[in-house]
Design an enzyme around this catalytic site. Structure first.
Site, short mmCIF file in Angstrom:
data_model
loop_
_atom_site.label_atom_id
_atom_site.label_comp_id
_atom_site.label_asym_id
_atom_site.label_seq_id
_atom_site.Cartn_x
_atom_site.Cartn_y
_atom_site.Cartn_z
N ARG A 1 0.81 -1.22 0.00
CA ARG A 1 0.00 0.00 0.00
C ARG A 1 0.85 1.27 0.00
NH1 ARG A 1 -5.08 -0.05 2.43
NH2 ARG A 1 -4.36 -1.86 3.59
N ARG B 1 -12.97 -1.34 -1.86
CA ARG B 1 -12.61 -1.08 -0.45
C ARG B 1 -13.72 -0.46 0.40
NH1 ARG B 1 -9.00 1.63 1.29
NH2 ARG B 1 -8.14 0.12 2.72
N CYS C 1 -26.51 -3.06 -8.54
CA CYS C 1 -27.76 -3.34 -7.84
C CYS C 1 -27.53 -3.94 -6.46
CB CYS C 1 -28.59 -4.29 -8.68
SG CYS C 1 -28.67 -3.73 -10.37
#
Ligand code: LLP
Length: 434
Positions: free
Chosen positions: A291, A327, A358
């Site tokens: 990250r 996320r 949906c």
């Protein structure tokens, strides 16, 4: 620090106007800054200057082959977790000789591929895995380099789904059984004990858990050096990034305005805290940041489709969805959302920012305040470089997004938007249905 900022009223990445990218390649599109990634690599490397370090970029965070090539050119190896990731590194024109192979479920085929390509080391998660690696190495007539992943039972104080160093997690070998696991490994003829590994979790925003874990495992590493002649200690990844004040954190002024105690984790502070604990070991130090290397180097561009005024609530429906950036739906994570054209003259408004899928979980932000925007205007999700595209899916038969790499004033398409034909290329209707 990163390279996304407003140039007048236009959001730019390095010297590229992001609206130009959106117009040329459409949306949703991920855009990455080559300069930010290079800075992140260099700052971490310099943070531990004086030690013999190897950064193994945890490519699960973002495995586009252009990014892999960029990191390989800078001198990085990779933290790999599958045969597919090994093949990606090779496809990027790099090699895996400075790379480590982690993961709890390595298959025989994956172990073979790693050995054939000269992997630096396997990060072993269990005793049966040692037996399997020994077996495959024996068939190839080689000795397999390994390190055992120790679970130091340290609370990383991060999201439950991304903490890994507690004893209830599936990762690593509990600290109290580690000595026995090494003794067992030493008995295998085709195993070369080369190091020791730990990783306590992801998105850690304070130094304390890192310091605690290194302090806990360092004496054991020294013992292993004595006993088995190991030559490296992998301290894992996990360095957190800024999500909340993402845009502001691109400027040096923002950092200097923060009192030391409130300053988010920096690679310099990380290095300064850990170097004195690691230096006496005289071991190579491997790091596996994912990250940290790419998170703040990427944004996801999206277009506003509709402004739906509900009862007491506005919904801004955008063309990106949970399949593109999972996320928020998966971890309730926060991503700052900003317009590509800033207009301070417009009123601010509150809206739920949602995708077209949906499911009510397809929501990026609830009651977020931003400048009023309407159909056809563009927004950017910040801090989207890590675990964005790499976790994308095709849910709702949506094509995978495009990816673009910015370099100074230029930008290149590094992954064309998927087409419908590519999505269904492997599907077929069996004869009995025809
Ligand atoms: N090393 C090992 C053994 C790991 O399991 C991981 C991440 C890393 C290194 C890299 O960690 P980083 O430096 O990126 O924190 N999808 C989640 C994150 C999952 C992390 C999994 N392991 C998210 O979007 O937050």
């Amino acid at each position: 620090m990163h390279h996304f900022r407003y140039n007048g009223s236009n959001l730019s990445c390095e010297s590229v106007d992001l609206a130009d990218v959106a117009r040329l390649y459409g949306t949703p599109t991920y855009v990455y800054s080559a300069a930010t990634m290079a800075d992140n690599y260099t700052r971490l490397k310099n943070g531990l200057a004086g030690l013999d370090t190897q950064i193994c970029y945890a490519m699960k965070a973002n495995s586009n082959i252009a990014l892999l090539r960029h990191f390989a050119n800078l001198g990085a190896g990779f933290d790999l977790v599958s045969g597919g990731e090994i093949q990606r590194v090779l496809a990027a024109g790099a090699d895996i000789k400075s790379s480590v192979f982690a993961g709890v479920g390595k298959t025989e085929a994956e172990i073979k591929l790693a050995l054939e390509n000269g992997i630096f080391s396997f990060h072993v998660e269990s005793e049966p895995e040692i037996a399997r690696i020994n077996h495959v190495a024996g068939k190839l007539g080689v000795k397999a380099p390994i390190a055992i992943r120790i679970n130091p039972d340290v609370d990383a104080k991060t999201h439950a789904k991304i903490t890994t160093g507690k004893s209830e997690n599936k990762f690593g070998i509990p600290f109290k059984y580690a000595a026995a696991a090494y003794a067992a490994a030493a008995k295998y003829p085709n195993i070369h004990i080369k190091g020791v590994q730990m990783h306590i979790g992801s998105q850690l925003t304070s130094l304390a858990p890192f310091v605690e874990a290194v302090t806990k495992v360092a004496p054991f590493a020294a013992e292993l050096k004595e006993k088995y002649g190991i030559d490296y200690f992998s301290i894992g990844g996990g360095i957190g990034i800024i999500y909340q004040d993402a845009l502001a954190s691109g400027s040096p002024e923002w950092w200097s305005s923060k009192p030391e105690a409130e300053r988010p984790l920096t690679p310099e502070a990380y290095g300064a805290a850990l170097s004195p604990l690691l230096a006496p070991l005289g071991l190579k130090i491997v790091m596996e940041p994912g990250r940290y290397m790419v998170g703040n180097a990427g944004v996801l561009l999206t277009r506003v489709e509709y402004l739906k005024r509900g009862e007491g609530r506005n919904f801004l429906v955008v063309d990106a969805a949970m399949n593109d950036l999972a996320r928020p739906a998966m971890y309730d994570s926060y991503h700052e959302i900003v317009p590509l054209r800033r207009d301070t003259g417009r009123p601010a408004f509150l809206a739920d920012i949602v995708g077209p899928i949906c499911e009510s979980g397809d929501c990026f932000a609830k009651q977020r305040q931003l400048q009023e925007v309407g159909e056809g205007e563009y927004l950017a999700f910040l801090s989207g470089g890590a675990y964005g595209f790499s976790m994308a899916s095709r849910y709702n038969t949506r094509n995978l997004a495009a990816e673009v790499l910015v370099h100074g004033g230029n930008f290149d398409l590094i992954n064309a938007r998927e087409t419908f034909a590519q999505q269904i290329a492997n599907e077929q209707i069996p004869a009995f249905l025809k």
